[in-house]
Each structure stands twice: as C-alpha cells, then as structure tokens.
Write an enzyme that holds these catalytic residues in place. Structure first.
Site, PDB file in Angstrom:
ATOM      1  N   PRO A  88     117.307  29.255  57.082  1.00 44.39           N
ATOM      2  CA  PRO A  88     117.680  30.109  58.178  1.00 44.39           C
ATOM      3  C   PRO A  88     119.256  31.016  57.917  1.00 44.39           C
ATOM      4  CG  PRO A  88     118.076  28.065  58.939  1.00 44.39           C
ATOM      5  CD  PRO A  88     117.796  27.655  57.639  1.00 44.39           C
ATOM      6  N   THR A 129     121.833  34.150  58.254  1.00 45.10           N
ATOM      7  CA  THR A 129     122.257  35.147  58.984  1.00 45.10           C
ATOM      8  C   THR A 129     122.298  36.645  58.269  1.00 45.10           C
ATOM      9  OG1 THR A 129     123.856  33.716  60.256  1.00 45.10           O
ATOM     10  CG2 THR A 129     124.308  36.027  60.521  1.00 45.10           C
ATOM     11  N   ALA A 147     118.901  32.498  62.639  1.00 43.43           N
ATOM     12  CA  ALA A 147     119.135  31.787  64.122  1.00 43.43           C
ATOM     13  C   ALA A 147     118.871  33.139  64.999  1.00 43.43           C
ATOM     14  CB  ALA A 147     120.603  31.509  64.288  1.00 43.43           C
ATOM     15  N   GLN A 157     114.139  29.757  63.780  1.00 42.48           N
ATOM     16  CA  GLN A 157     115.353  29.038  64.230  1.00 42.48           C
ATOM     17  C   GLN A 157     115.825  29.403  65.577  1.00 42.48           C
ATOM     18  OE1 GLN A 157     119.245  28.775  62.681  1.00 42.48           O
ATOM     19  NE2 GLN A 157     118.867  26.993  61.728  1.00 42.48           N
ATOM     20  N   ALA A 217     123.235  22.285  64.704  1.00 40.89           N
ATOM     21  CA  ALA A 217     124.194  22.221  63.674  1.00 40.89           C
ATOM     22  C   ALA A 217     125.267  23.535  63.736  1.00 40.89           C
ATOM     23  CB  ALA A 217     123.491  22.480  62.351  1.00 40.89           C
ATOM     24  N   TYR A 255     127.511  24.958  67.154  1.00 44.88           N
ATOM     25  CA  TYR A 255     126.873  26.026  67.958  1.00 44.88           C
ATOM     26  C   TYR A 255     126.442  24.781  69.268  1.00 44.88           C
ATOM     27  CZ  TYR A 255     126.796  29.224  64.475  1.00 44.88           C
ATOM     28  OH  TYR A 255     127.163  30.436  63.359  1.00 44.88           O
ATOM     29  N   ARG A 257     117.740  20.897  63.123  1.00 39.23           N
ATOM     30  CA  ARG A 257     118.964  20.858  61.991  1.00 39.23           C
ATOM     31  C   ARG A 257     120.074  20.459  62.650  1.00 39.23           C
ATOM     32  NH1 ARG A 257     121.667  26.062  58.901  1.00 39.23           N
ATOM     33  NH2 ARG A 257     121.685  25.076  56.800  1.00 39.23           N
TER      34      ARG A 257
END
Length: 383
Positions: free
Chosen positions: A28, A30, A62, A104, A182, A185, A234
C-alpha cells in the site's frame, strides 16, 4: 523464467481458501494522486493498474475512514458513499489482470495533518505535539502541530467508521480490506505507550481499540460479503520512541490477532531482515520471531528494501515469510514481477533515474517527491 526463481511464483492459499497466483504483493503506497475530496483520479487508476498487473495480491494506498483521519495530500477516501463510483473503477483496474484487490483502511490519528482535516482538528489517544512529516507538508517542511485527546464518543464513531468503510469496499467490488495498524497511525497509537497515556479502559488495555476495530470489520464482512472476502492486518513491530512498542508488546498483539478470523498479517519494515532493538529479543531478526509466533496459522507478508530478484528470492527462501510485498522497487519498475517471470531479471530498474523521460511511469506528485529525495532509495544521481 530461470527455474531458481520458481519459489516466487508458487501459489498461496489464505485461511479463507482464496488462492493467490504468486507470492508477490503490491504494497500500500502513498501516491498523493487522488482528488482533493478523496475521490479517485484517472492518474491514480493508470498508476495502480500497471503495478497490480503481475502480483498475486494488490493493496491500495491508505484510504481514510473519516475526514478527521486524513494524513496525506491526495489521499483516497472510503469515508462516504459518494466515493463508491471511483472505488468501483479502482477495483476494476486492480483486478483487471488477475490480482486480488484489497483496500487499506486507515486513520491518521496524531499523524493527520491540520491543513487537511475539518477545522484543523487532529486527535490522538492522548494529547501530543508532533512535527509534521516532511513528505506530507505542502511545502515539504516540518511543521509542528498539536493533537488533542480523542473522546469516548469519537472512539466509538471511529470504530464504526472502519466498519462502514469496509461495507463500501465490499460494495465497490474489491476482494478484501487491510486494516492499517502500523506506521504510527491511530490504531498503532492506541497500542503504543508513547502515544497512549490514557487512564481509562482504552489506556488500561491498549489492545482494546485494535481488537474492536478488527471485530467491527469482521462483523461487517460476515454481514455484507461472502466467505471469500479477505481481511488482513498491518502492524509495525517496534517503535524508536521511548517508551514505545517493543517486540514483547508485539508478541502480545500477534497472539491476540491470531485468535481473530484474519487471512494474513503484514509486517511493516524498512528492511526485511531488520533486527530487534532492545529487550529480551535484542539482536534477533524481527521477521524470524514473528514467523515463529504465527506458527503457520496464517500467511505473513514481509516488506523492506527488496530491489532485486535475488533479494526477493532470498527473503522467501529464508522460510520466515510467505509473501513478499514490493514498495519502492515496484514504483521504480512496475514490470519487476513480469521481468523475473520472463527471464529478464537483469533488466530490472533498481535505481531512481531523475533523467528518465518516462519518469518511471510515476504520478506527477509522487515523481516530484522522489525527485526531491524525500524517500530513501537507490539513485543514479547520488542524492
């Protein structure tokens, strides 16, 4: 294909009996490419279709479950039913060539950026002041911001929001969700003694929030999806902060997660062979410890500084991970898997070249971040 790479293309069967065609996972990533309101852009579709093409499992960037959890410019949204049309397009693109497509689902918590959230409001398990991530600021500068303590009502609302986001993912036609617990966050923040200093039920049991989120997601799946829908989780195994998450805390977390009907665990690492910093497991490879604790009950996805076919093979042949997630490397070369499968592994691009006319087929915003040296990766220009 060179037969020595055949282990990378073995099929993987998840606990829910879904079969993945190979051991490669699109991490995943960004991409800073969604529209300002979180809806899916054409640039994003083109970018992810190329990078989903050859993997067994493809995970989207995400995607925030509430406006309060928005942590990146150009971040996709799963917070509203109005997002569904774009999400359907994204699902179709990711699944087009045979990959299983997963979204995600994410909340930034203290890492959310005030210039992106309603009224500049940011929440965390406990009050905290942070420096903004250099990559996520519009001026690429670190900016201090404050997060207030999230209220009981907001906690309950956020848990429900993860469930509602899962419903939208199901309705959009994806094959699964990955719960983002993870990378500092919100979900990880509740586990962390650095971020979570509450003296109520959410602090006394720091695992309560992530387990409630998992339960909400699973309940939504059982209500709205069939048995083939994938649910992954995750997590980051250690934090540099003091007091932060340790491998001992992660051992507790993993054992709790193994009691949930999950289909895989995904460990977030900068290097797949990274070793434990401190405590009773100091010096031991994190991935090896995790694999031992999971004990074959579900696949473990590993990631971290895999830039060549040989590095991917070595990671799988270590027998400590079941699937290898590709991050920075599949950004540099979206044909990474294809080239291995076709005996062209010597032609893989493993360095960022700022002079490439095709810009590595990256979206403009992500290209700009790479070009400015905001990500650690091999480069031809030495930045």
């Amino acid at each position: 294909m060179n037969e020595k790479f055949a282990p990378l293309f073995e099929k993987v069967t998840l606990p829910n009996k879904v079969e993945l065609r190979n051991r490669f996972v699109l991490a995943p990533l960004t991409h800073v490419s969604s529209h300002e309101d979180g809806t899916i852009s054409d640039v994003e579709i083109e970018y992810i279709e190329k990078r989903s093409k050859d993997v067994g499992l493809a995970i989207s960037a995400a995607s925030y479950v509430t406006e309060l959890g928005k942590a990146f410019p150009g971040q996709p949204s799963v917070a509203h039913d109005s997002n569904l049309d774009g999400l359907k397009r994204l699902a179709k693109a990711m699944k087009k060539n045979g990959a299983k497509a997963v979204v995600q689902i994410h909340h930034g918590g203290a890492q959310s950026m005030p210039y992106l959230t309603p009224n500049g409001d940011v929440v965390a398990p406990s009050p905290i002041t942070l420096q903004g991530d250099v990559k996520h600021s519009p001026s690429y500068e670190k900016e201090e911001h404050h997060a207030r303590e999230i209220t009981q009502e907001e906690i309950e609302h956020t848990i429900k929001a993860f469930g509602e986001a899962t419903r939208r993912v199901i309705e959009a036609g994806f094959d699964g969700v990955e719960i983002h617990g993870a990378n500092h966050y919100l979900i990880e923040q509740f586990v962390s003694p650095y971020y979570n200093r509450r003296d109520d039920e959410w602090g006394e049991n720091r695992f309560k929030f992530p387990m409630k989120v998992v339960d909400e997601v699973v309940h939504t799946v059982q209500t709205h999806a069939d048995d083939n829908f994938i649910v992954g989780y995750r997590f980051s195994p250690e934090e540099a902060e003091t007091p932060g998450i340790t491998m001992e805390i992660t051992e507790e977390l993993v054992k709790l997660l193994m009691d949930k009907p999950l289909d895989y665990l995904h460990v977030s690492l900068m290097n797949v062979h990274a070793k434990t910093r401190e405590g009773k497991y100091q010096g031991e490879e994190r991935i090896k410890l995790l694999h031992k604790w999971i004990d074959g009950r579900m696949p473990l996805v590993g990631i971290g500084s895999i830039f060549t076919a040989e590095e991917a093979l070595e990671a799988i042949e270590s027998k400590n991970i079941d699937q290898i997630a590709l991050g920075r490397e599949i950004l540099l070369d979206h044909q990474f898997v294809h080239k291995i499968q076709n005996g062209e592994e010597e032609e893989i691009m493993s360095e960022f070249d700022s002079n490439r006319e095709d810009h590595h087929d990256l979206p403009p915003g992500l290209w700009e971040q790479f070009n400015k040296g905001l990500y650690e990766l091999p480069r031809t220009d030495g930045k």
